[in-house]
Design a protein around this motif. Structure first.
Motif, PDB file in Angstrom:
ATOM      1  N   UNK A  40     -32.917 -19.045 -40.513  1.00  0.00           N
ATOM      2  CA  UNK A  40     -31.446 -18.778 -40.540  1.00  0.00           C
ATOM      3  C   UNK A  40     -30.895 -20.080 -39.783  1.00  0.00           C
ATOM      4  N   UNK A  41     -31.187 -20.871 -39.175  1.00  0.00           N
ATOM      5  CA  UNK A  41     -30.815 -21.910 -38.560  1.00  0.00           C
ATOM      6  C   UNK A  41     -30.217 -23.162 -39.593  1.00  0.00           C
ATOM      7  N   UNK A  42     -31.400 -23.056 -40.310  1.00  0.00           N
ATOM      8  CA  UNK A  42     -31.237 -24.034 -41.720  1.00  0.00           C
ATOM      9  C   UNK A  42     -30.171 -23.240 -42.802  1.00  0.00           C
ATOM     10  N   UNK A  43     -30.453 -22.234 -42.960  1.00  0.00           N
ATOM     11  CA  UNK A  43     -29.679 -21.644 -43.790  1.00  0.00           C
ATOM     12  C   UNK A  43     -28.236 -22.084 -43.156  1.00  0.00           C
ATOM     13  N   UNK A  56     -20.961 -17.004 -42.325  1.00  0.00           N
ATOM     14  CA  UNK A  56     -20.158 -15.813 -43.099  1.00  0.00           C
ATOM     15  C   UNK A  56     -20.731 -15.898 -44.546  1.00  0.00           C
ATOM     16  N   UNK A  57     -21.100 -16.855 -45.243  1.00  0.00           N
ATOM     17  CA  UNK A  57     -22.146 -17.122 -46.643  1.00  0.00           C
ATOM     18  C   UNK A  57     -23.763 -16.542 -46.586  1.00  0.00           C
ATOM     19  N   UNK A  58     -23.998 -17.298 -45.151  1.00  0.00           N
ATOM     20  CA  UNK A  58     -25.388 -16.282 -44.614  1.00  0.00           C
ATOM     21  C   UNK A  58     -26.009 -15.398 -44.409  1.00  0.00           C
ATOM     22  N   UNK A  59     -24.954 -14.893 -43.675  1.00  0.00           N
ATOM     23  CA  UNK A  59     -24.695 -12.773 -43.474  1.00  0.00           C
ATOM     24  C   UNK A  59     -24.404 -12.715 -45.164  1.00  0.00           C
ATOM     25  N   UNK A  60     -23.947 -13.262 -46.109  1.00  0.00           N
ATOM     26  CA  UNK A  60     -24.043 -12.206 -48.008  1.00  0.00           C
ATOM     27  C   UNK A  60     -25.712 -12.939 -48.226  1.00  0.00           C
ATOM     28  N   UNK A  61     -26.028 -13.713 -48.135  1.00  0.00           N
ATOM     29  CA  UNK A  61     -27.183 -14.299 -48.492  1.00  0.00           C
ATOM     30  C   UNK A  61     -28.309 -13.177 -47.745  1.00  0.00           C
ATOM     31  N   UNK A  91     -32.095  -8.552 -48.888  1.00  0.00           N
ATOM     32  CA  UNK A  91     -32.107  -7.839 -48.299  1.00  0.00           C
ATOM     33  C   UNK A  91     -33.322  -7.827 -46.856  1.00  0.00           C
ATOM     34  N   UNK A  92     -33.002  -9.067 -46.127  1.00  0.00           N
ATOM     35  CA  UNK A  92     -33.767  -9.566 -45.211  1.00  0.00           C
ATOM     36  C   UNK A  92     -33.221  -9.113 -43.672  1.00  0.00           C
ATOM     37  N   UNK A  93     -31.785  -8.761 -43.593  1.00  0.00           N
ATOM     38  CA  UNK A  93     -30.692  -8.258 -42.781  1.00  0.00           C
ATOM     39  C   UNK A  93     -29.713  -6.994 -43.606  1.00  0.00           C
ATOM     40  N   UNK A  94     -29.248  -6.439 -42.851  1.00  0.00           N
ATOM     41  CA  UNK A  94     -28.842  -5.057 -42.918  1.00  0.00           C
ATOM     42  C   UNK A  94     -27.765  -5.004 -42.572  1.00  0.00           C
ATOM     43  N   UNK A  95     -26.683  -6.140 -41.634  1.00  0.00           N
ATOM     44  CA  UNK A  95     -25.728  -5.853 -40.531  1.00  0.00           C
ATOM     45  C   UNK A  95     -24.393  -6.075 -41.102  1.00  0.00           C
TER      46      UNK A  95
END
Length: 471
Positions: A410-413, A457-462, A467-471
Motif C-alpha cells: 500500500x505504501x508503494x501504491x 485518496x486515490x489509493x483508497x479508491x483503488x 475489494x481489498x479494503x472496504x473502509x
C-alpha cells in the motif's frame, strides 16, 4: 530557446533509456529481492535543485525523503560543490594510518562543540553503518582493555535500524530485515519497540513507559550487567516508521545504563545535523548525555560519504589510565577522516549554523500540524513525527490497527500516485515516511501535504475497487 529545451529533454531521455538498460544488465541495487536481483532498474533521477529532483522523463518532484534523510541543505548548493573542488585540488586524499589532514581536525573540534556532556573526540567513518560498527567495536575494545572480555552483549529494540554491516545489521529489529540474512545473534538482546501507537489496548502512555523501563531493567538483571556492554538506540526510530518515544523514556533508560556501567550509544545517523532542529538531538531535545553518538547523512547533506562516532572523554581517559598502554584498537578505514568529506562537512555546518537550524525549528511545528490533517482520511491510522520527520501509517481499520489485512504494497501504491502528482515518497510497507530537505518553506509543505492527501485518496479508491479494503 524552446527548441534548445526540447533537444535537452530528448538527450536526457535517451541517456535515461541507456541507464535503465545498463542497470538491468549490470547494476545490483541495494535491498533487492532474489527474483529480481541484478536485473532491475529503479526510478532514474537526473537532476536536483533545492527541495526538488527531476526524473528521467523531466517530471519535477518534491524530494520527500531528502534522498535518504540526508539532503538537509538542499540540492545544488554551489558553495558545497566549490569546497569539494577546492579541497580536491589542494589535497584529494591522505592515508589516515600515519598522516592526517587539517579539515578533519577542525571538523572534530566543531562537532565536539555541539555534542552534549563530555563527548569531545571524533572518529570519522564513511557512513552510518560503519559509524555504528565502529562504536560497537570500540565498546568491545574498551571492555577487553579493562579486563572484562565477557561484557560484550548489546541491547537493541524492535523497530530499530542501525545499518547494513555485520554487527550493525545484527541490531536491526524491523520486519523482513533479517528474514534471510545472518547476524551476530549471540551478541544481541532485543527489547520492545517504544511505539506508543502499538501499545496494548487500554494501556495509558504512562503505563506503557513504565512497562518499557521495567522491561529494560529486568533484562539487565536477568542477563547480567557484567555481560552487557552497550545499549544502542535511535532517539527517534527513523526507518522503523518515525517512532517517537514517550516523554522521559530515554532519560530513564540512560540512568539504568549509567547505574550498570552499560555504554549508552545514541544513534543519530538520521536525527543529527538538523533533522530535529539541532546538530545533535540527544542533549538539546531529549536531555540525555550518551557515552557515544553515531552520525552520518546530514553531516555533509549527502554531498560526500562521511560518518563518525563522538566519544566521551571519560571513556578515553579510562583507556589511557589502564594497565595495557600498548593495547591496539585495530580498526580503521581507508577513507577515515577523508579530507574532501571533512571540508564539505565544515561548509555544510556553516550553512546549518547560519540559518538552516533556526529555520527548521521555525517550520517544524507547521510541518507536523499539516501532516496531522491527513488523519481525516479513513485509511490513515496515525500520523506521527518530530522536527522535519514524519510518518503516515495506514491500517485496515483503526480499532485493530492491523496493517496486514491491507495490500502489503500500500505504501508503494501511494508513492506511485504521488510520483504522478509531483512528490517522491519513501514507502515502508504500510507507511509513508516524509523527511524533506530542511530548507523547505511553508508553501512547499502545503504542496507536499496536498499531493500526499490526493495520493492516499486515490489509493483508497483503488483498494475499494479491487475489494481489498472496504473502509
Amino acid at each position: 530557446m524552446a527548441a534548445a529545451r526540447d533537444l535537452k529533454a530528448m538527450e536526457a531521455a535517451d541517456a535515461g533509456v541507456d541507464a535503465v538498460e545498463l542497470a538491468k544488465r549490470h547494476l545490483v541495487q541495494p535491498w533487492p529481492f532474489a527474483g529480481s536481483v541484478g536485473a532491475e532498474a529503479r526510478a532514474l533521477i537526473g537532476e536536483g535543485e533545492g527541495i526538488y529532483i527531476t526524473d528521467a522523463s523531466g517530471k519535477r518532484l518534491i524530494d520527500g525523503p531528502a534522498g535518504m534523510w540526508c539532503i538537509n541543505v538542499g540540492h545544488r548548493r554551489e558553495e558545497l560543490a566549490k569546497v569539494m573542488y577546492d579541497q580536491a585540488m589542494a589535497l584529494s586524499y591522505n592515508t589516515p594510518w600515519y598522516t592526517m589532514n587539517a579539515p578533519s581536525a577542525e571538523l572534530a573540534m566543531r562537532i565536539a562543540g555541539h555534542a552534549p556532556g563530555d563527548l569531545s573526540h571524533v572518529f570519522f567513518t564513511t557512513g552510518g553503518s560503519s559509524a555504528v560498527e565502529t562504536a560497537l567495536r570500540f565498546m568491545q575494545f574498551y571492555n577487553n582493555v579493562r579486563g572484562r572480555p565477557e561484557k560484550k552483549l548489546i541491547l537493541s529494540r524492535g523497530g530499530a535500524y542501525h545499518g547494513s554491516t555485520y554487527l550493525s545489521a545484527s541490531l536491526n529489529g524491523r520486519p523482513r530485515d533479517r528474514d534471510w540474512m545472518d547476524g551476530a545473534d549471540e551478541l544481541v538482546v532485543k527489547l520492545s519497540s517504544p511505539d506508543p501507537f502499538r501499545r496494548p489496548q487500554g494501556t495509558s502512555i504512562e503505563a506503557f513507559t513504565d512497562f518499557l523501563v521495567d522491561q529494560f531493567r529486568d533484562t539487565v538483571a536477568r542477563v547480567g550487567a557484567d555481560r552487557i556492554g552497550a545499549f544502542v538506540g535511535e532517539p527517534v526510530q527513523a526507518s522503523g516508521g518515525v517512532i517517537v518515544p514517550p516523554d522521559g523514556y530515554l532519560k530513564r533508560i540512560r540512568e539504568i545504563c549509567r547505574d550498570n556501567d552499560i555504554l549508552y550509544v545514541s544513534d543519530e545517523v538520521v536525527t543529527g545535523f538538523g533533522r530535529l532542529g539541532h546538530v545533535f538531538a540527544s542533549g538539546e531535545v531529549f536531555g540525555i548525555d550518551p557515552d557515544m553518538i553515531t552520525f552520518a547523512k546530514g553531516v555533509t547533506s549527502g554531498y560526500f560519504p562521511l560518518g563518525g562516532v563522538v566519544i566521551s572523554e571519560r571513556i578515553l581517559q579510562q583507556l589511557r589510565r589502564s594497565n595495557h598502554p600498548d593495547a591496539l584498537f585495530g580498526h580503521g578505514l581507508t577513507y577515515t577522516s577523508h579530507p574532501i568529506g571533512c571540508a564539505v562537512a565544515l561548509k555544510n555546518l556553516d550553512i546549518l549554523e547560519e540559518s538552516v537550524l533556526a529555520h527548521t525549528r521555525e517550520v517544524a511545528p507547521y510541518f507536523q500540524a499539516q501532516l496531522k490533517t491527513l488523519e481525516e482520511l479513513l485509511l490513515v491510522g496515525e500520523v506521527r513525527g518530530m522536527g522535519l520527520m514524519g510518518c503516515v501509517e495506514c491500517v485496515a481499520d483503526r480499532e485493530s490497527k492491523d496493517p496486514l489485512k491491507l495490500d502489503k504494497d500500500v505504501g508503494k501504491r501511494i508513492d506511485a500516485h504521488c510520483h504522478d502528482l509531483g512528490l517522491l515518497v519513501r514507502p515502508l510497507i504500510n507507511m509513508c515516511v516524509m523527511s524533506p530537505p530542511l530548507i523547505i518553506s511553508r508553501e512547499q509543505i502545503d504542496d507536499m501535504v496536498a499531493i500526499l492527501r490526493e495520493g492516499i485518496s486515490r489509493t483508497m479508491e483503488d483498494l475499494r475497487r479491487e475489494g481489498v479494503w472496504q473502509g
